[in-house]
Motif scaffolding. Structure first.
Motif, PDB file in Angstrom:
ATOM      1  N   GLN A   1     -39.637  -2.280  52.368  1.00 29.04           N
ATOM      2  CA  GLN A   1     -39.515  -1.447  53.555  1.00 29.04           C
ATOM      3  C   GLN A   1     -40.274  -2.037  54.739  1.00 29.04           C
ATOM      4  O   GLN A   1     -39.791  -2.014  55.876  1.00 29.04           O
TER       5      GLN A   1
ATOM      6  N   ARG B   1     -37.278   5.498  52.531  1.00 28.68           N
ATOM      7  CA  ARG B   1     -36.577   6.547  51.798  1.00 28.68           C
ATOM      8  C   ARG B   1     -37.581   7.498  51.167  1.00 28.68           C
ATOM      9  O   ARG B   1     -38.769   7.198  51.063  1.00 28.68           O
ATOM     10  N   GLU B   2     -37.050   8.650  50.751  1.00 27.65           N
ATOM     11  CA  GLU B   2     -37.840   9.631  50.017  1.00 27.65           C
ATOM     12  C   GLU B   2     -37.242   9.819  48.628  1.00 27.65           C
ATOM     13  O   GLU B   2     -36.040   9.611  48.430  1.00 27.65           O
TER      14      GLU B   2
END
Length: 457
Positions: A426, A434-435
């Motif tokens: 990332q 993202r989660e």
């Protein structure tokens, strides 16, 4: 007394007389000459006629006899098709002639007989246009494509098919050399660096030559290394200075998080002005009980604020006022034009000032360009916004002074290699932040005791 048959005959006679009268009126119109004989069909309709009320509109077309009008119009159409107009409008020379046979005039060929001309179509009414003969599938699309091709050809732009054909041609030779040509260049078939004489397009399609890699794929999205080396203070046995520097960095990170939480709490906190007081509560309780007094006060204020006297109305301008305003506008435009001419002449004496202004602007442009390049270089080492979420830096893995072990055997493992690699992707702009997907159970868990378990109990 008359018999019923006699009455029917009298009624039929009256009907026939009325039909003949209508036909005479139609035939008496100017410019009409019949080609077909009159056909009287009224004799075949002898019998009892139904009495209807023709004053009503619904019975006009149903019970009205318009046969004579139809015959008249059909005769007119026949004359227009056969002779190009009404026979009464034509001259005698156009209707009657003397057929003398084939004659050969001076300078002209033989004239055909009238009997032969009759067999030829001589209708003066043009045939209907066959629309299907002029239609073409996708005619509008093809017309627009042709217009676009003509426009590009006028600009010197070749179509894609022509460009591909030109790329496939071997440069330097218009005609390929035959394999059995003795003048053809000789090369070693088994040498490792033999040249490719085939068509480049053929080599790309047969996978013998790789497609050119785009330059954008060779540029890394971030200049950060794939694996970042941990700080010296994160070692299992660090020195005092390095460990204190790492603790200070972790402390500053936690302080920034606390400040952000406090700021959010202050923004969401209820202000004292919005809290209910005894006075506001009392006003709410007596609301609607003193409406009459308030209405009286408002009525008195309205009376004081009303204007006295008739309202002012806009007066219509006179012709003299309009001419004066028009003359003022013309003078204003003349002044602006003169001022513009004076400014343009004055610029000739300001060349030195203008050149200095241009140098100043160029210097400002170069400074902004340098700042923009520096900003781009700084952004290469920072995570970009690739999705709806921002990149959240992971927490520092740091141990307090009393948690240091000093030995690898007693070292307590912290962190996760999988999470570290995920955050690294990332941070290097390879994937968007993202989660974790939230698991939602579709059906409720139902606990059931089996029969064997109940028997044991």
């Amino acid at each position: 007394a008359y018999s019923s048959r006699t009455l029917h005959l009298q009624q039929s006679a009256r009907n026939m007389a009325a039909a003949r009268r209508h036909k005479r009126v139609a035939a008496s119109q100017p410019g009409f000459l019949r080609l077909k004989p009159d056909l009287d069909h009224s004799a075949s309709r002898i019998g009892h006629k139904k009495r209807v009320n023709k004053n009503k509109k619904k019975n006009w077309n149903k019970y009205s006899d318009i046969q004579d009008v139809e015959e008249f119009l059909e005769d007119v159409r026949l004359q227009e098709r056969a002779t190009g107009g009404l026979l009464s409008d034509k001259s005698d020379d156009g209707l009657f002639f003397v057929d003398v046979g084939e004659q050969k005039k001076k300078g002209k060929g033989l004239k055909p007989l009238r009997i032969d001309l009759i067999l030829q179509p001589d209708s003066q009414v043009p045939p209907p246009k066959d629309i299907l003969a002029y239609q073409q599938p996708n005619a509008r699309k093809l017309r627009l494509m042709a217009q676009k091709a003509e426009k590009l050809a006028a600009m010197g732009v070749l179509p894609r098919r022509e460009r591909l054909l030109q790329r496939r041609r071997i440069p330097g030779s218009e005609k390929p050399v035959a394999n059995n040509d003795p003048a053809r260049a000789f090369y070693d078939l088994w040498r490792p660096d033999r040249p490719d004489t085939a068509d480049p397009y053929y080599l790309e399609q047969t996978k013998r030559r790789l497609v050119k890699r785009p330059e954008k794929l060779n540029v890394k999205p971030s200049l950060l290394p794939a694996v970042e080396v941990a700080a010296p203070g994160a070692s299992y046995n660090p020195d005092f200075t390095s460990h204190q520097a790492l603790l200070l960095e972790a402390h500053e990170t936690e302080v920034a998080k606390l400040k952000a939480e406090e700021k959010l709490a202050r923004q969401l906190a209820v202000r004292k002005e919005d809290l209910a007081t005894e006075e506001s509560v009392f006003r709410e309780q007596v609301e609607g009980l003193i409406e009459e007094e308030e209405e009286k006060l408002e009525a008195e204020e309205d009376d004081e604020g009303t204007a006295v006297g008739p309202t002012a109305q806009t007066e219509k301008k006179t012709e003299k006022q309009r001419k004066r305003e028009k003359a003022d506008r013309v003078k204003e435009l003349q002044k602006k034009a003169e001022r513009k001419a004076i400014d343009s002449r004055q610029q000739l004496f300001q060349l030195r000032t203008i050149s200095a202004e241009l140098r100043r602007r160029e210097q400002q442009t170069s400074v902004r360009r340098t700042r923009r390049k520096d900003q781009q270089e700084r952004e290469k080492v920072q995570p970009r916004r690739l999705g709806k979420l921002r990149f959240q830096a992971p927490d520092l893995d740091v141990q307090l002074s009393d948690e240091l072990s000093g030995s690898l055997r007693t070292l307590k493992p912290e962190g996760s290699i999988l999470k570290d690699r995920f955050k690294s992707l990332q941070k290097r702009n390879l994937i968007e932040p993202r989660e974790r997907a939230k698991f939602k159970r579709k059906f409720k868990v139902k606990y059931v005791e089996k029969r064997e378990f109940r028997e044991i109990q």
